[in-house]
Design a protein around this motif. Sequence first.
Motif, PDB file in Angstrom:
ATOM      1  N   LEU A   1       0.974  -1.175  -0.099  1.00  0.00           N
ATOM      2  CA  LEU A   1       0.069   0.044  -0.148  1.00  0.00           C
ATOM      3  C   LEU A   1       0.837   1.325  -0.057  1.00  0.00           C
ATOM      4  N   HIS A   2       2.070   1.376   0.669  1.00  0.00           N
ATOM      5  CA  HIS A   2       2.849   2.265   0.617  1.00  0.00           C
ATOM      6  C   HIS A   2       4.184   2.208  -0.416  1.00  0.00           C
ATOM      7  N   PRO A   3       4.272   3.470  -1.234  1.00  0.00           N
ATOM      8  CA  PRO A   3       5.241   3.333  -2.309  1.00  0.00           C
ATOM      9  C   PRO A   3       6.617   3.027  -1.570  1.00  0.00           C
ATOM     10  N   TYR A   4       7.077   3.042  -0.316  1.00  0.00           N
ATOM     11  CA  TYR A   4       8.238   2.333   0.103  1.00  0.00           C
ATOM     12  C   TYR A   4       8.367   1.017   0.298  1.00  0.00           C
ATOM     13  N   SER A   5       7.128   0.578   0.702  1.00  0.00           N
ATOM     14  CA  SER A   5       7.088  -0.807   0.931  1.00  0.00           C
ATOM     15  C   SER A   5       7.091  -1.504  -0.610  1.00  0.00           C
ATOM     16  N   ALA A   6       6.611  -0.876  -1.554  1.00  0.00           N
ATOM     17  CA  ALA A   6       6.655  -1.314  -3.114  1.00  0.00           C
ATOM     18  C   ALA A   6       8.048  -1.105  -3.471  1.00  0.00           C
ATOM     19  N   LEU A   7       8.552  -0.220  -3.023  1.00  0.00           N
ATOM     20  CA  LEU A   7      10.257   0.000  -3.459  1.00  0.00           C
ATOM     21  C   LEU A   7      10.963  -1.199  -2.772  1.00  0.00           C
ATOM     22  N   LEU A   8      10.955  -1.688  -1.621  1.00  0.00           N
ATOM     23  CA  LEU A   8      11.578  -2.817  -0.876  1.00  0.00           C
ATOM     24  C   LEU A   8      11.097  -4.050  -1.576  1.00  0.00           C
TER      25      LEU A   8
END
Length: 135
Positions: free
Chosen positions: A55-62
């Motif tokens: 849901l969060h762009p940082y999570s998606a980046l990881l």
Amino acid sequence: MLRLLDGLRRELGLAVVVISHDLDSLAGVADRIAVLYRGQVVEQGPAEAVLTAPLHPYSALLVASAPSLDRTHRTDLALLRGPAAAPPAASDCAFAHRCPFADADCAARPAPTAHGPGRSAACHHAPDWRARLSR
């Protein structure tokens, strides 16, 4: 080591906290994942949900940073890397200076918002940032 911890967790009914930048390594051993950025929880929820539909762009980046044969992740990785600006002020979203989706709404720190049972994300754009990805 992760298999040993998982075995102990299952056999003894233990709660185990694992801290890792490699979300993919947690897939087989974690029931829940909490993603932190600069000391703030930006997303939390069931492991499978966080890993398959962040849901969060940082999570998606990881998630996109994990080695994969799927080239989609590599495309997502390039699109998710935002500009590196000055670190945000204490009242700002912690990730705004690196987020390609940051806008005026991000001047205020987002409160974690529920997105289904047991899931939350601290992002003003959690419901729509994926639609803003241009491949």
